[in-house]
Design an enzyme around this catalytic site. Structure first.
Site, PDB file in Angstrom:
ATOM      1  N   ASP A  74       0.814  -1.217   0.000  1.00  0.00           N
ATOM      2  CA  ASP A  74       0.000   0.000   0.000  1.00  0.00           C
ATOM      3  C   ASP A  74       0.849   1.269   0.000  1.00  0.00           C
ATOM      4  O   ASP A  74       0.448   2.291  -0.558  1.00  0.00           O
ATOM      5  CB  ASP A  74      -0.923   0.002   1.222  1.00  0.00           C
ATOM      6  CG  ASP A  74      -2.067  -1.002   1.073  1.00  0.00           C
ATOM      7  OD1 ASP A  74      -2.282  -1.506  -0.046  1.00  0.00           O
ATOM      8  OD2 ASP A  74      -2.738  -1.273   2.072  1.00  0.00           O
ATOM      9  N   ASN A 107      -5.097   9.486   1.805  1.00  0.00           N
ATOM     10  CA  ASN A 107      -5.588   8.762   2.981  1.00  0.00           C
ATOM     11  C   ASN A 107      -6.113   9.713   4.052  1.00  0.00           C
ATOM     12  O   ASN A 107      -7.288   9.701   4.373  1.00  0.00           O
ATOM     13  CB  ASN A 107      -4.492   7.874   3.572  1.00  0.00           C
ATOM     14  CG  ASN A 107      -4.532   6.471   3.018  1.00  0.00           C
ATOM     15  OD1 ASN A 107      -5.368   6.150   2.166  1.00  0.00           O
ATOM     16  ND2 ASN A 107      -3.634   5.619   3.483  1.00  0.00           N
ATOM     17  N   GLU A 108      -5.208  10.503   4.621  1.00  0.00           N
ATOM     18  CA  GLU A 108      -5.614  11.384   5.708  1.00  0.00           C
ATOM     19  C   GLU A 108      -4.631  12.528   5.901  1.00  0.00           C
ATOM     20  O   GLU A 108      -3.460  12.441   5.507  1.00  0.00           O
ATOM     21  CB  GLU A 108      -5.749  10.612   7.025  1.00  0.00           C
ATOM     22  CG  GLU A 108      -4.432  10.208   7.672  1.00  0.00           C
ATOM     23  CD  GLU A 108      -3.821   8.953   7.133  1.00  0.00           C
ATOM     24  OE1 GLU A 108      -2.584   8.919   6.969  1.00  0.00           O
ATOM     25  OE2 GLU A 108      -4.572   7.983   6.872  1.00  0.00           O
ATOM     26  N   ALA A 141      -7.336   2.785   7.151  1.00  0.00           N
ATOM     27  CA  ALA A 141      -5.905   2.829   7.441  1.00  0.00           C
ATOM     28  C   ALA A 141      -5.670   3.346   8.862  1.00  0.00           C
ATOM     29  O   ALA A 141      -6.189   2.791   9.820  1.00  0.00           O
ATOM     30  CB  ALA A 141      -5.200   3.692   6.388  1.00  0.00           C
TER      31      ALA A 141
END
Length: 260
Positions: free
Chosen positions: A49, A119-120, A161
Protein backbone atom coordinates in the site's frame (compact mmCIF):
# COMPACT_ATOMS: atom_id res chain seq x y z
CA UNK A 1 -10.16 5.86 -20.76
CA UNK A 2 -11.37 2.55 -22.17
CA UNK A 3 -9.56 -0.23 -20.34
CA UNK A 4 -10.30 -2.61 -23.21
CA UNK A 5 -7.78 -0.68 -25.31
CA UNK A 6 -4.81 -1.49 -23.11
CA UNK A 7 -1.95 -3.33 -24.77
CA UNK A 8 1.56 -4.28 -23.66
CA UNK A 9 3.20 -1.32 -25.38
CA UNK A 10 1.34 1.16 -23.17
CA UNK A 11 2.16 -0.33 -19.75
CA UNK A 12 4.80 0.80 -17.29
CA UNK A 13 5.85 -1.08 -14.16
CA UNK A 14 7.07 0.32 -10.84
CA UNK A 15 8.48 -1.63 -7.90
CA UNK A 16 8.69 -1.02 -4.16
CA UNK A 17 12.36 -2.01 -4.36
CA UNK A 18 12.20 -5.25 -2.41
CA UNK A 19 13.85 -8.35 -3.85
CA UNK A 20 10.43 -9.94 -4.43
CA UNK A 21 8.98 -6.91 -6.16
CA UNK A 22 12.08 -6.34 -8.31
CA UNK A 23 12.10 -9.97 -9.45
CA UNK A 24 8.41 -9.71 -10.34
CA UNK A 25 9.04 -6.51 -12.29
CA UNK A 26 11.85 -8.15 -14.29
CA UNK A 27 9.59 -11.07 -15.23
CA UNK A 28 6.68 -8.86 -16.22
CA UNK A 29 8.83 -6.46 -18.25
CA UNK A 30 10.30 -9.36 -20.16
CA UNK A 31 6.83 -10.70 -20.89
CA UNK A 32 4.81 -7.54 -21.50
CA UNK A 33 7.35 -4.79 -22.18
CA UNK A 34 7.60 -1.38 -20.52
CA UNK A 35 7.20 1.93 -22.35
CA UNK A 36 8.05 4.06 -19.31
CA UNK A 37 5.71 6.17 -17.24
CA UNK A 38 5.81 9.14 -19.62
CA UNK A 39 4.28 7.10 -22.49
CA UNK A 40 2.11 4.68 -20.53
CA UNK A 41 -1.68 4.42 -20.43
CA UNK A 42 -1.58 2.47 -17.17
CA UNK A 43 0.88 1.95 -14.35
CA UNK A 44 1.27 -1.48 -12.75
CA UNK A 45 2.60 -1.08 -9.20
CA UNK A 46 4.36 -4.04 -7.57
CA UNK A 47 4.61 -3.82 -3.79
CA UNK A 48 2.30 -2.84 -0.96
CA UNK A 49 0.00 0.00 0.00
CA UNK A 50 2.91 2.38 0.62
CA UNK A 51 4.07 2.03 -2.97
CA UNK A 52 0.49 2.45 -4.21
CA UNK A 53 0.11 5.78 -2.40
CA UNK A 54 3.48 7.01 -3.69
CA UNK A 55 2.58 6.01 -7.24
CA UNK A 56 -0.86 7.63 -7.11
CA UNK A 57 0.70 10.90 -5.96
CA UNK A 58 3.22 10.78 -8.82
CA UNK A 59 0.62 10.18 -11.55
CA UNK A 60 -2.13 12.38 -10.10
CA UNK A 61 -1.46 15.28 -12.45
CA UNK A 62 -1.88 12.99 -15.49
CA UNK A 63 -4.69 10.93 -13.93
CA UNK A 64 -3.09 7.68 -15.07
CA UNK A 65 -4.90 4.62 -13.72
CA UNK A 66 -2.86 2.37 -11.45
CA UNK A 67 -3.28 -1.40 -11.13
CA UNK A 68 -1.47 -2.73 -8.09
CA UNK A 69 -0.28 -6.28 -7.50
CA UNK A 70 0.64 -7.24 -3.97
CA UNK A 71 4.30 -7.97 -3.36
CA UNK A 72 4.22 -6.44 0.12
CA UNK A 73 2.60 -7.16 3.46
CA UNK A 74 -0.79 -5.42 3.77
CA UNK A 75 -1.96 -4.85 0.23
CA UNK A 76 -5.40 -3.42 0.99
CA UNK A 77 -5.14 -1.28 -2.14
CA UNK A 78 -3.58 -4.06 -4.23
CA UNK A 79 -4.77 -6.98 -6.34
CA UNK A 80 -3.41 -10.49 -6.00
CA UNK A 81 -0.13 -11.10 -7.82
CA UNK A 82 0.02 -13.28 -10.93
CA UNK A 83 2.38 -13.43 -13.91
CA UNK A 84 -0.31 -14.64 -16.31
CA UNK A 85 -3.20 -12.83 -17.93
CA UNK A 86 -2.20 -9.26 -17.11
CA UNK A 87 -3.64 -7.73 -20.29
CA UNK A 88 -6.93 -9.53 -19.77
CA UNK A 89 -7.04 -8.41 -16.13
CA UNK A 90 -6.45 -4.80 -17.15
CA UNK A 91 -9.20 -5.06 -19.75
CA UNK A 92 -11.77 -6.25 -17.20
CA UNK A 93 -10.55 -4.18 -14.25
CA UNK A 94 -13.05 -1.96 -12.44
CA UNK A 95 -11.99 1.66 -11.77
CA UNK A 96 -12.37 3.41 -8.43
CA UNK A 97 -11.83 7.16 -8.39
CA UNK A 98 -10.59 8.91 -5.25
CA UNK A 99 -10.47 12.64 -4.53
CA UNK A 100 -7.68 13.77 -2.20
CA UNK A 101 -7.72 16.18 0.70
CA UNK A 102 -6.01 19.53 0.19
CA UNK A 103 -3.98 20.69 3.21
CA UNK A 104 -2.95 24.34 3.61
CA UNK A 105 -0.48 24.83 6.45
CA UNK A 106 0.64 27.99 8.23
CA UNK A 107 3.59 27.51 10.55
CA UNK A 108 4.48 29.53 13.65
CA UNK A 109 6.69 31.85 11.55
CA UNK A 110 3.84 32.64 9.17
CA UNK A 111 5.18 30.54 6.29
CA UNK A 112 2.59 28.63 4.26
CA UNK A 113 2.73 25.22 2.58
CA UNK A 114 0.34 23.03 0.61
CA UNK A 115 0.06 19.28 0.15
CA UNK A 116 -2.44 16.63 -0.94
CA UNK A 117 -3.48 13.52 0.99
CA UNK A 118 -5.26 10.47 -0.41
CA UNK A 119 -5.59 8.76 2.98
CA UNK A 120 -5.61 11.38 5.71
CA UNK A 121 -4.30 14.65 7.08
CA UNK A 122 -2.94 14.19 10.60
CA UNK A 123 -1.68 16.46 13.37
CA UNK A 124 0.75 15.05 15.94
CA UNK A 125 2.52 16.15 19.09
CA UNK A 126 6.28 16.29 18.57
CA UNK A 127 7.39 16.28 22.23
CA UNK A 128 6.25 14.58 25.42
CA UNK A 129 3.59 17.29 25.83
CA UNK A 130 0.06 16.64 24.60
CA UNK A 131 -1.14 19.15 22.04
CA UNK A 132 -4.05 21.54 22.37
CA UNK A 133 -6.05 22.02 19.20
CA UNK A 134 -9.10 24.12 18.36
CA UNK A 135 -11.32 22.49 15.70
CA UNK A 136 -13.32 24.76 13.38
CA UNK A 137 -15.80 23.39 10.83
CA UNK A 138 -17.05 25.71 8.09
CA UNK A 139 -16.01 28.77 10.06
CA UNK A 140 -17.64 27.73 13.32
CA UNK A 141 -15.70 26.49 16.33
CA UNK A 142 -17.01 23.03 17.19
CA UNK A 143 -14.28 22.01 19.65
CA UNK A 144 -12.67 24.95 21.53
CA UNK A 145 -9.89 22.78 22.90
CA UNK A 146 -8.98 19.17 22.23
CA UNK A 147 -6.08 17.90 24.35
CA UNK A 148 -4.62 14.84 22.69
CA UNK A 149 -1.66 13.14 21.03
CA UNK A 150 -3.12 14.21 17.69
CA UNK A 151 -6.13 14.35 15.43
CA UNK A 152 -6.80 13.34 11.82
CA UNK A 153 -9.24 13.91 8.97
CA UNK A 154 -9.66 10.91 6.69
CA UNK A 155 -11.07 10.24 3.25
CA UNK A 156 -13.29 7.17 2.76
CA UNK A 157 -10.33 5.42 1.10
CA UNK A 158 -8.15 6.18 4.11
CA UNK A 159 -10.77 5.30 6.71
CA UNK A 160 -9.51 1.70 6.92
CA UNK A 161 -5.91 2.83 7.44
CA UNK A 162 -4.60 4.95 10.34
CA UNK A 163 -8.12 6.23 11.00
CA UNK A 164 -9.31 2.71 11.83
CA UNK A 165 -6.29 2.10 14.07
CA UNK A 166 -7.26 5.26 15.96
CA UNK A 167 -10.78 3.78 16.44
CA UNK A 168 -12.34 5.96 13.76
CA UNK A 169 -15.32 4.84 11.64
CA UNK A 170 -15.04 2.92 8.39
CA UNK A 171 -16.67 4.92 5.59
CA UNK A 172 -18.13 3.38 2.42
CA UNK A 173 -15.77 4.20 -0.42
CA UNK A 174 -18.36 6.11 -2.45
CA UNK A 175 -19.83 8.02 0.49
CA UNK A 176 -19.68 11.86 0.44
CA UNK A 177 -18.18 11.85 3.93
CA UNK A 178 -14.99 12.51 5.88
CA UNK A 179 -13.96 11.02 9.24
CA UNK A 180 -12.65 13.35 11.95
CA UNK A 181 -10.91 11.22 14.59
CA UNK A 182 -8.88 12.09 17.71
CA UNK A 183 -5.66 10.25 18.50
CA UNK A 184 -5.42 9.30 22.19
CA UNK A 185 -7.70 12.09 23.45
CA UNK A 186 -7.16 13.26 27.03
CA UNK A 187 -9.79 16.01 27.24
CA UNK A 188 -12.59 15.55 26.40
CA UNK A 189 -11.68 11.94 27.10
CA UNK A 190 -14.90 10.42 25.81
CA UNK A 191 -15.00 12.27 22.49
CA UNK A 192 -14.65 9.79 19.64
CA UNK A 193 -14.73 12.17 16.69
CA UNK A 194 -17.27 13.13 14.06
CA UNK A 195 -18.45 12.21 10.57
CA UNK A 196 -18.55 15.26 8.29
CA UNK A 197 -19.83 15.93 4.78
CA UNK A 198 -17.11 16.00 2.17
CA UNK A 199 -17.97 19.65 1.49
CA UNK A 200 -16.78 20.65 4.97
CA UNK A 201 -13.78 22.92 5.43
CA UNK A 202 -11.97 21.89 8.62
CA UNK A 203 -9.50 24.19 10.35
CA UNK A 204 -7.16 23.03 13.10
CA UNK A 205 -5.56 25.75 15.25
CA UNK A 206 -2.71 24.74 17.51
CA UNK A 207 -2.50 26.37 20.95
CA UNK A 208 0.51 27.05 23.17
CA UNK A 209 2.76 26.19 20.24
CA UNK A 210 6.02 27.08 21.99
CA UNK A 211 5.27 24.62 24.78
CA UNK A 212 3.32 22.12 22.68
CA UNK A 213 4.79 21.98 19.14
CA UNK A 214 2.66 20.26 16.49
CA UNK A 215 3.48 18.66 13.15
CA UNK A 216 1.05 18.18 10.26
CA UNK A 217 1.25 15.26 7.83
CA UNK A 218 -0.51 14.73 4.49
CA UNK A 219 0.05 11.04 3.77
CA UNK A 220 3.88 11.05 3.78
CA UNK A 221 4.57 14.82 3.60
CA UNK A 222 5.28 16.41 6.99
CA UNK A 223 5.56 20.01 8.18
CA UNK A 224 6.88 20.99 11.61
CA UNK A 225 5.88 23.69 14.09
CA UNK A 226 2.49 24.43 12.60
CA UNK A 227 0.07 27.06 13.84
CA UNK A 228 -2.96 26.36 11.62
CA UNK A 229 -4.03 23.71 9.12
CA UNK A 230 -7.00 24.11 6.75
CA UNK A 231 -8.27 20.94 5.09
CA UNK A 232 -10.89 20.41 2.38
CA UNK A 233 -11.62 17.86 -0.32
CA UNK A 234 -10.08 18.75 -3.68
CA UNK A 235 -12.04 17.23 -6.55
CA UNK A 236 -9.87 18.98 -9.14
CA UNK A 237 -7.22 16.35 -8.38
CA UNK A 238 -8.38 12.73 -8.58
CA UNK A 239 -6.72 9.35 -8.97
CA UNK A 240 -7.98 6.07 -10.42
CA UNK A 241 -7.26 2.67 -8.90
CA UNK A 242 -8.00 -0.49 -10.88
CA UNK A 243 -9.25 -3.69 -9.25
CA UNK A 244 -10.13 -7.15 -10.42
CA UNK A 245 -13.92 -7.62 -10.64
CA UNK A 246 -15.48 -8.44 -7.27
CA UNK A 247 -12.43 -7.31 -5.28
CA UNK A 248 -12.72 -3.52 -5.44
CA UNK A 249 -12.52 -1.05 -2.60
CA UNK A 250 -16.29 -1.12 -2.15
CA UNK A 251 -16.22 -4.84 -1.38
CA UNK A 252 -13.08 -4.57 0.75
CA UNK A 253 -14.42 -1.72 2.86
CA UNK A 254 -17.69 -3.55 3.42
CA UNK A 255 -15.85 -6.73 4.43
CA UNK A 256 -13.58 -4.81 6.80
CA UNK A 257 -16.61 -3.64 8.80
CA UNK A 258 -17.42 -7.22 9.77
CA UNK A 259 -13.93 -8.22 10.89
CA UNK A 260 -13.05 -8.50 14.56
Amino acid sequence: MDLQDFSPDRISFVSSGTAEANAAMDRLRTRYGDVGAASADVIVALGGDGLMLQTLHKVMARNLPVFGMNCGSVGFLMNDYADDGLIERLGSAKPTRIAPLSMHVTDVDGKTFDALALNEVSLFRTTYQAVKVEIVVDGRTQMPELICDGVLLSTPAGSTAYNLSAHGPILPIDSPLLALTPISPFRPRRWRGAILPNTAVVTFRARETEKRPVSAVADNVEFQNIAEVVVREDRSHQVTLLFDPGTGLEERVLSEQFRY
